[in-house]
Design a protein around this motif. Structure first.
Motif, PDB file in Angstrom:
ATOM      1  N   GLY A   7      -3.110   8.264  12.603  1.00 14.04           N
ATOM      2  CA  GLY A   7      -2.748   8.502  13.979  1.00 14.04           C
ATOM      3  C   GLY A   7      -1.716   7.529  14.532  1.00 14.04           C
ATOM      4  O   GLY A   7      -1.775   6.331  14.289  1.00 14.04           O
ATOM      5  N   GLY A   8      -0.759   8.060  15.277  1.00 10.85           N
ATOM      6  CA  GLY A   8       0.215   7.232  15.961  1.00 10.85           C
ATOM      7  C   GLY A   8       1.625   7.335  15.439  1.00 10.85           C
ATOM      8  O   GLY A   8       2.567   6.963  16.128  1.00 10.85           O
ATOM      9  N   GLY A   9       1.786   7.840  14.223  1.00  8.61           N
ATOM     10  CA  GLY A   9       3.128   7.968  13.648  1.00  8.61           C
ATOM     11  C   GLY A   9       3.423   6.897  12.618  1.00  8.61           C
ATOM     12  O   GLY A   9       4.009   5.861  12.932  1.00  8.61           O
ATOM     13  N   LEU A  10       3.035   7.143  11.367  1.00  2.15           N
ATOM     14  CA  LEU A  10       3.284   6.196  10.278  1.00  2.15           C
ATOM     15  C   LEU A  10       4.779   6.010  10.052  1.00  2.15           C
ATOM     16  O   LEU A  10       5.537   6.986   9.968  1.00  2.15           O
ATOM     17  CB  LEU A  10       2.633   6.701   8.991  1.00  2.15           C
ATOM     18  CG  LEU A  10       3.035   5.993   7.694  1.00  2.15           C
ATOM     19  CD1 LEU A  10       2.515   4.566   7.687  1.00  2.15           C
ATOM     20  CD2 LEU A  10       2.542   6.766   6.480  1.00  2.15           C
ATOM     21  N   ASP A  11       5.220   4.774   9.928  1.00  2.00           N
ATOM     22  CA  ASP A  11       6.616   4.474   9.625  1.00  2.00           C
ATOM     23  C   ASP A  11       6.877   4.709   8.136  1.00  2.00           C
ATOM     24  O   ASP A  11       6.600   3.845   7.299  1.00  2.00           O
ATOM     25  CB  ASP A  11       6.943   3.031  10.009  1.00  2.00           C
ATOM     26  CG  ASP A  11       8.388   2.668   9.689  1.00  2.00           C
ATOM     27  OD1 ASP A  11       9.240   3.578   9.692  1.00  2.00           O
ATOM     28  OD2 ASP A  11       8.656   1.483   9.433  1.00  2.00           O
ATOM     29  N   GLY A  12       7.409   5.876   7.825  1.00  2.00           N
ATOM     30  CA  GLY A  12       7.702   6.181   6.429  1.00  2.00           C
ATOM     31  C   GLY A  12       8.748   5.270   5.842  1.00  2.00           C
ATOM     32  O   GLY A  12       8.744   5.008   4.628  1.00  2.00           O
ATOM     33  N   LEU A  13       9.663   4.767   6.675  1.00  2.00           N
ATOM     34  CA  LEU A  13      10.694   3.846   6.192  1.00  2.00           C
ATOM     35  C   LEU A  13      10.133   2.444   5.987  1.00  2.00           C
ATOM     36  O   LEU A  13      10.845   1.571   5.484  1.00  2.00           O
ATOM     37  CB  LEU A  13      11.862   3.810   7.173  1.00  2.00           C
ATOM     38  CG  LEU A  13      12.582   5.144   7.393  1.00  2.00           C
ATOM     39  CD1 LEU A  13      13.677   5.002   8.437  1.00  2.00           C
ATOM     40  CD2 LEU A  13      13.143   5.670   6.088  1.00  2.00           C
ATOM     41  N   GLY A  14       8.897   2.229   6.381  1.00  2.00           N
ATOM     42  CA  GLY A  14       8.205   0.990   6.062  1.00  2.00           C
ATOM     43  C   GLY A  14       7.377   1.136   4.804  1.00  2.00           C
ATOM     44  O   GLY A  14       7.312   0.228   3.971  1.00  2.00           O
ATOM     45  N   LEU A  15       6.742   2.306   4.643  1.00  2.00           N
ATOM     46  CA  LEU A  15       5.974   2.569   3.428  1.00  2.00           C
ATOM     47  C   LEU A  15       6.893   2.664   2.215  1.00  2.00           C
ATOM     48  O   LEU A  15       6.640   2.051   1.179  1.00  2.00           O
ATOM     49  CB  LEU A  15       5.176   3.857   3.599  1.00  2.00           C
ATOM     50  CG  LEU A  15       4.435   4.374   2.367  1.00  2.00           C
ATOM     51  CD1 LEU A  15       3.445   3.346   1.849  1.00  2.00           C
ATOM     52  CD2 LEU A  15       3.739   5.698   2.674  1.00  2.00           C
ATOM     53  N   LEU A  16       7.964   3.445   2.327  1.00  2.00           N
ATOM     54  CA  LEU A  16       8.972   3.559   1.276  1.00  2.00           C
ATOM     55  C   LEU A  16      10.292   3.096   1.875  1.00  2.00           C
ATOM     56  O   LEU A  16      11.031   3.878   2.493  1.00  2.00           O
ATOM     57  CB  LEU A  16       9.080   4.993   0.773  1.00  2.00           C
ATOM     58  CG  LEU A  16       8.026   5.454  -0.225  1.00  2.00           C
ATOM     59  CD1 LEU A  16       8.200   6.937  -0.527  1.00  2.00           C
ATOM     60  CD2 LEU A  16       8.098   4.641  -1.510  1.00  2.00           C
ATOM     61  N   ALA A  17      10.593   1.837   1.720  1.00  2.00           N
ATOM     62  CA  ALA A  17      11.761   1.232   2.372  1.00  2.00           C
ATOM     63  C   ALA A  17      13.031   1.542   1.585  1.00  2.00           C
ATOM     64  O   ALA A  17      13.093   1.279   0.375  1.00  2.00           O
ATOM     65  CB  ALA A  17      11.575  -0.280   2.484  1.00  2.00           C
ATOM     66  N   PRO A  18      14.069   2.080   2.252  1.00  2.00           N
ATOM     67  CA  PRO A  18      15.327   2.381   1.564  1.00  2.00           C
ATOM     68  C   PRO A  18      16.190   1.139   1.383  1.00  2.00           C
ATOM     69  O   PRO A  18      17.306   1.035   1.894  1.00  2.00           O
ATOM     70  CB  PRO A  18      15.987   3.403   2.502  1.00  2.00           C
ATOM     71  CG  PRO A  18      15.464   3.061   3.847  1.00  2.00           C
ATOM     72  CD  PRO A  18      14.058   2.558   3.644  1.00  2.00           C
ATOM     73  N   VAL A  19      15.660   0.187   0.626  1.00  2.00           N
ATOM     74  CA  VAL A  19      16.338  -1.095   0.422  1.00  2.00           C
ATOM     75  C   VAL A  19      17.727  -0.902  -0.169  1.00  2.00           C
ATOM     76  O   VAL A  19      18.662  -1.664   0.137  1.00  2.00           O
ATOM     77  CB  VAL A  19      15.467  -1.998  -0.489  1.00  2.00           C
ATOM     78  CG1 VAL A  19      16.207  -3.270  -0.867  1.00  2.00           C
ATOM     79  CG2 VAL A  19      14.148  -2.321   0.203  1.00  2.00           C
ATOM     80  N   GLY A  20      17.891   0.141  -0.985  1.00  2.00           N
ATOM     81  CA  GLY A  20      19.172   0.379  -1.624  1.00  2.00           C
ATOM     82  C   GLY A  20      20.154   1.178  -0.799  1.00  2.00           C
ATOM     83  O   GLY A  20      21.252   1.470  -1.268  1.00  2.00           O
TER      84      GLY A  20
END
Length: 463
Positions: free
Chosen positions: A89-102
């Motif tokens: 609940g609340g809106g998971l940060d997908g860019l935190g779970l799978l960070a586009p470091v590249g």
């Protein structure tokens, strides 16, 4: 600890009101699916019985009796597939779970929330790296039992917690939806008699399970299914339950129809109590009473690990579950102080899902269970000035199970072509995912339960 934004608190308040059968108190927002469904406890509140049964219409006592009877017996064919929905609940940060470091834009957009290059890579896209707290998820993906949808959502995204969650729950971009997508699945594959075919593990009805025809149930804590009497415990408590069962059997033979029904309800409720015995804690123990073959994580502020451990025990006991809904640990509306909050939440989520999968495998149940992890939306690509991220659009969903492909579904679109609000664009549609789950996992035509099934594609989910 950061708190959710004001709109999220208002949305939760509206849902609480709607859950009591009242209309939404948030003007202009859709009423949650299931609003107005009748609710009956299996026994009076004073008995301490935790299970509540929900039906699309008033549940007469005779139908309630039948519900108890079916719930009290193991499934006739316990080999059926089970779908478990885990909501973050609340809106998971997908860019935190799978960070586009590249991605060249990552360091510019995510200042203050960067994940280092030492983070472990995502096997199928070398731009992405797993959050260190999600190492168990990475391991499951490497083992081929976790599929990842890195950019899932829908066209013209609504960034309201309330509305977006409603869309995901009803399986349609329809404010007027009154039944949940899993509820409509159960209307097709379930029956009119046993409520455990659809089970909410959070004490109230999950809107995604709201049906139009068949009964479903909710329980606050499967391990606390009990019969309580003031200042009664130990041997006397055992005698009380035995007496209740005997009295129930005696009344079940009464010539008075009402007394007979009440007697059969008491008798079969005791049978259900016995059936759930493996789930209850023994004296001096914590958690599910049967010795789980794996160790689950512990948490002072979340019952999520205990709920999944109890669910594994219920499946092991042969209870006739088909669709189960449970809230995941933590709060993901991270407008500020995101780094420590996401770290804590992902650790508990990842460790618990790994334990649950290992538990099912040890019990020989892994081929029967598919876990879907979802959130109402992702977060904004650019970090805000408070150490957090604001409401976004496309996010991450996960599918866990021994029969999934264990691959990436869709693709990560990159940060160079964000939408006009600065959000990640969706490459997969949640309605297409639902249609694929319905058809490939539960054998139901997606078009029969999803209004938009004909306009969305399908994804190959299973081996």
């Amino acid at each position: 600890m950061p708190g959710p934004c004001r709109s999220h608190r208002r949305a939760e308040a509206a849902r609480a009101a709607a859950g009591r059968g009242l209309p939404s108190i948030e003007p202009g927002q859709p009423a949650p699916a299931g609003t107005g469904m009748s609710r009956r406890a299996l026994l009076a509140r004073a008995s301490g019985l935790a299970l509540a049964v929900y039906g699309a219409s008033h549940l007469p006592l005779a139908q309630l009796e039948d519900s108890v009877a079916h719930a009290a017996a193991p499934a006739a064919a316990p080999g059926g597939t089970v779908l478990v929905s885990v909501f973050l609940g609340g809106g998971l940060d997908g860019l935190g779970l799978l960070a586009p470091v590249g991605d060249p834009q990552y360091r510019k957009l995510r200042s203050g929330l960067l994940i280092g290059d030492e983070a472990r890579p995502f096997r199928e896209d070398d731009r992405l790296r797993w959050h260190p707290a999600a190492e168990p998820l990475r391991e499951l993906h490497e083992q081929g039992v976790l599929s990842v949808l890195p950019a899932i959502g829908y066209a013209n995204p609504d960034q309201s917690h309330f509305t977006s969650r409603h869309y995901w729950e009803v399986g349609s971009l329809d404010h007027r939806g009154t039944t949940g997508w899993m509820g409509r699945l159960l209307d097709r594959v379930g029956d009119d008699e046993h409520p455990l075919q659809g089970l909410s593990l959070d004490g109230t009805l999950s809107p995604a399970l709201a049906t139009s025809r068949v009964p479903v149930a909710a329980v606050a804590d499967p391990s606390e299914y009990s019969f309580w009497a003031h200042q009664v415990w130990g041997d006397v408590d055992d005698l009380m339950r035995e007496s209740a069962a005997r009295i129930g059997r005696a009344h079940a033979a009464s010539g008075d129809p009402a007394i007979a029904v009440a007697g059969r309800v008491a008798q079969r409720s005791m049978a259900l109590y016995d059936q759930l015995g493996p789930v209850r804690p023994k004296d001096g123990e914590q958690g599910a009473a049967d010795a789980s073959p794996v160790r689950y994580p512990t948490a002072q502020d979340s019952s999520f690990p205990e709920k999944l451990r109890a669910l594994a025990a219920m499946l092991g006991a042969g209870l006739p579950l088909r669709c189960v809904a449970v809230d995941g640990p933590g709060q993901y509306d991270t407008h500020d102080r995101q780094a420590p909050t996401l770290q804590r939440n992902l650790e508990l989520l990842s460790q618990t899902l790994r334990a649950f999968q290992a538990d099912l495998t040890a019990r020989g149940l892994a081929d029967r269970v598919l876990v879907h992890v979802w959130s109402e939306f992702g977060r904004r690509a650019q970090a805000n000035g408070s150490g957090g991220t604001d409401h976004g659009a496309a996010g991450v969903s996960l599918l866990l199970g021994s029969r999934v492909h264990g691959s990436m579904i869709g693709e990560f679109p990159g940060l160079s072509q964000l939408d006009r609000d600065g959000n990640l664009r969706a490459t997969t549609d949640f309605r297409a995912l639902y249609a694929s789950i319905a058809e490939q996992w539960l054998g139901v035509d997606g078009a029969a339960i999803l209004p938009d099934a004909g306009r969305v594609g399908r994804y190959a989910l299973l081996r």
